[in-house]
Design a protein around this motif. Structure first.
Motif, PDB file in Angstrom:
ATOM      1  N   UNK A  83       0.852  -1.179   0.000  1.00 53.46           N
ATOM      2  CA  UNK A  83       0.000   0.000   0.000  1.00 53.46           C
ATOM      3  C   UNK A  83       0.892   1.236   0.000  1.00 53.46           C
ATOM      4  N   UNK A  84       0.339   2.362  -0.386  1.00 57.01           N
ATOM      5  CA  UNK A  84       1.076   3.622  -0.328  1.00 57.01           C
ATOM      6  C   UNK A  84       1.129   4.038   1.128  1.00 57.01           C
ATOM      7  N   UNK A  85       2.316   4.066   1.667  1.00 54.96           N
ATOM      8  CA  UNK A  85       2.521   4.190   3.107  1.00 54.96           C
ATOM      9  C   UNK A  85       2.900   5.610   3.508  1.00 54.96           C
ATOM     10  N   UNK A  86       2.274   6.103   4.546  1.00 49.80           N
ATOM     11  CA  UNK A  86       2.598   7.429   5.097  1.00 49.80           C
ATOM     12  C   UNK A  86       3.697   7.324   6.144  1.00 49.80           C
ATOM     13  N   UNK A  87       3.736   6.194   6.841  1.00 51.50           N
ATOM     14  CA  UNK A  87       4.732   5.999   7.879  1.00 51.50           C
ATOM     15  C   UNK A  87       4.307   4.885   8.814  1.00 51.50           C
ATOM     16  N   UNK A 167       6.506   4.686  -8.441  1.00 45.86           N
ATOM     17  CA  UNK A 167       5.468   3.921  -9.141  1.00 45.86           C
ATOM     18  C   UNK A 167       5.881   2.477  -9.345  1.00 45.86           C
ATOM     19  N   UNK A 168       7.154   2.252  -9.650  1.00 48.64           N
ATOM     20  CA  UNK A 168       7.653   0.896  -9.888  1.00 48.64           C
ATOM     21  C   UNK A 168       7.943   0.218  -8.559  1.00 48.64           C
ATOM     22  N   UNK A 169       7.290  -0.919  -8.333  1.00 46.52           N
ATOM     23  CA  UNK A 169       7.437  -1.625  -7.063  1.00 46.52           C
ATOM     24  C   UNK A 169       7.571  -3.131  -7.277  1.00 46.52           C
ATOM     25  N   UNK A 170       8.186  -3.846  -6.330  1.00 50.34           N
ATOM     26  CA  UNK A 170       8.318  -5.298  -6.460  1.00 50.34           C
ATOM     27  C   UNK A 170       7.033  -6.062  -6.153  1.00 50.34           C
ATOM     28  N   UNK A 171       6.030  -5.359  -5.636  1.00 48.41           N
ATOM     29  CA  UNK A 171       4.750  -6.022  -5.331  1.00 48.41           C
ATOM     30  C   UNK A 171       3.983  -6.291  -6.615  1.00 48.41           C
ATOM     31  N   UNK A 172       2.947  -7.104  -6.507  1.00 51.71           N
ATOM     32  CA  UNK A 172       2.079  -7.388  -7.653  1.00 51.71           C
ATOM     33  C   UNK A 172       0.959  -6.356  -7.755  1.00 51.71           C
ATOM     34  N   UNK A 173       0.511  -5.878  -6.602  1.00 49.80           N
ATOM     35  CA  UNK A 173      -0.584  -4.907  -6.543  1.00 49.80           C
ATOM     36  C   UNK A 173      -0.279  -3.881  -5.457  1.00 49.80           C
ATOM     37  N   UNK A 174      -0.565  -2.616  -5.738  1.00 48.54           N
ATOM     38  CA  UNK A 174      -0.453  -1.545  -4.744  1.00 48.54           C
ATOM     39  C   UNK A 174      -1.826  -0.915  -4.553  1.00 48.54           C
ATOM     40  N   UNK A 175      -2.207  -0.686  -3.300  1.00 51.52           N
ATOM     41  CA  UNK A 175      -3.516  -0.119  -2.981  1.00 51.52           C
ATOM     42  C   UNK A 175      -3.344   1.164  -2.175  1.00 51.52           C
ATOM     43  N   UNK A 176      -4.157   2.172  -2.479  1.00 51.78           N
ATOM     44  CA  UNK A 176      -4.168   3.385  -1.656  1.00 51.78           C
ATOM     45  C   UNK A 176      -5.516   4.087  -1.807  1.00 51.78           C
ATOM     46  N   UNK A 177      -5.736   5.095  -0.981  1.00 50.55           N
ATOM     47  CA  UNK A 177      -7.021   5.800  -0.954  1.00 50.55           C
ATOM     48  C   UNK A 177      -7.300   6.529  -2.265  1.00 50.55           C
ATOM     49  N   UNK A 178      -8.582   6.766  -2.500  1.00 49.87           N
ATOM     50  CA  UNK A 178      -8.992   7.563  -3.655  1.00 49.87           C
ATOM     51  C   UNK A 178     -10.039   8.577  -3.193  1.00 49.87           C
ATOM     52  N   UNK A 179      -9.557   9.598  -2.499  1.00 47.90           N
ATOM     53  CA  UNK A 179     -10.464  10.611  -1.953  1.00 47.90           C
ATOM     54  C   UNK A 179     -11.091  11.482  -3.036  1.00 47.90           C
ATOM     55  N   UNK A 180     -10.381  11.665  -4.158  1.00 51.79           N
ATOM     56  CA  UNK A 180     -10.886  12.530  -5.229  1.00 51.79           C
ATOM     57  C   UNK A 180     -11.601  11.723  -6.309  1.00 51.79           C
ATOM     58  N   UNK A 181     -12.369  10.749  -5.881  1.00 57.98           N
ATOM     59  CA  UNK A 181     -13.103   9.871  -6.789  1.00 57.98           C
ATOM     60  C   UNK A 181     -14.017  10.664  -7.729  1.00 57.98           C
TER      61      UNK A 181
END
Length: 301
Positions: A83-87, A167-181
């Protein structure tokens, strides 16, 4: 981009019954970190993979990188979701908070939700369930753990200079919030919650195709998604100058007292928190959000 609503048993349709590890992040990032720090867990994952079991491992980007470094390669029967991590706060701070809350409510904590939708998706709330049947709700204004986190007092020093952004990561899927849907899709935001998703591999693509009939998906330009929702994709949150002082205090006293010495919870904070239930029940809260300036996070690039 994904509208949430996946059925609980859906993953069984995508990944064979050998799936053993779906490590859930139930109270923010801290519980998952505590679990993954245990060496026997990593060894157990390796053994199950070698035995042919299908493993889905969810964690922060640094945890994914650490697991893959230990394994030396990425097995075909391993699905990695980050996931996109803040800390990530210290496990010791979480224990401090648990002790504080259990003493306050005179009961053992049996459940914790770090980003509960008590007042909708756009108002993050800590939800704690206790063994005596009581339930606690508190936002980043009044909850000491939440406030320390959103104030950048809680995260580790290394999080301010994270080496696993991009953007490029070793994971298969990255998930994060979408507040501006609404802005991205032109559709009405029902305040129930949406997720932004990056797919990095063919394995991840197959998983998304497997759940396509169960979710509502929209294709959005990656850079546009980062622009409106993903400031933390490439950037690290800038640590609060009082972070070290806060941790020194938290080592000697309950988290609420430590926090109130560096970032006090005010009467105004409590008043706003108390008003939320009425504002949410009457629908007024969504209009107030529109009037508020867009929240920004100070970052280190």
């Amino acid at each position: 981009m994904l509208k949430t609503g996946i059925k609980k048993d859906l993953m069984e349709k995508i990944i064979p019954s050998g799936l053993l590890f779906l490590i859930k992040n139930v109270s923010g990032y801290i519980i998952l970190l505590t679990v993954c720090r245990k060496w026997d867990m990593v060894e157990k994952i390796k053994k199950e993979l070698q035995d042919g079991a299908y493993v889905m491992f969810t964690g922060s980007p640094c945890q994914i990188a650490g697991l893959l470094h230990y394994l030396k390669k990425k097995p075909e029967n391993l699905l990695c979701v980050d996931f996109v991590c803040r800390g990530v706060p210290s496990p010791g701070l979480w224990r401090n908070y648990v002790n504080f809350m259990e003493e306050k409510f005179n009961s053992k904590m049996v459940g914790a939700r770090f980003k509960h939708k008590t007042y909708g998706y756009h108002t993050t709330t800590m939800k704690i369930d206790f063994d005596n049947g009581k339930t606690y709700y508190g936002s980043g204004r009044v909850d000491p753990y939440m406030k320390s986190f959103v104030s950048e007092l809680a995260s580790r020093p290394s999080c301010a200079y994270c080496a696993f952004k991009g953007l490029e990561r070793p994971s298969d899927i990255t998930i994060f919030d979408c507040y501006e849907y609404a802005k991205l899709t032109g559709k009405e935001d029902d305040d129930k919650g949406y997720s932004s998703i990056f797919v990095h591999s063919e394995k991840g693509k197959k998983v998304m195709e497997g759940i396509a009939s169960e979710v509502e998906c929209f294709s959005i330009d990656a850079e546009e998604l980062v622009l409106y929702n993903g400031i933390m994709v490439r950037n690290s949150a800038k640590a609060n100058k009082k972070r070290d002082e806060f941790y020194w205090l938290a080592a000697e006293m309950p988290i609420n007292k430590a926090l109130n010495q560096v970032a006090p919870i005010t009467i105004k904070d409590y008043a706003i928190e108390k008003a939320k239930k009425f504002l949410y029940s009457t629908g007024t809260i969504k209009y107030i959000r529109k009037l508020k300036k867009k929240h920004t996070i100070a970052v280190t690039k």
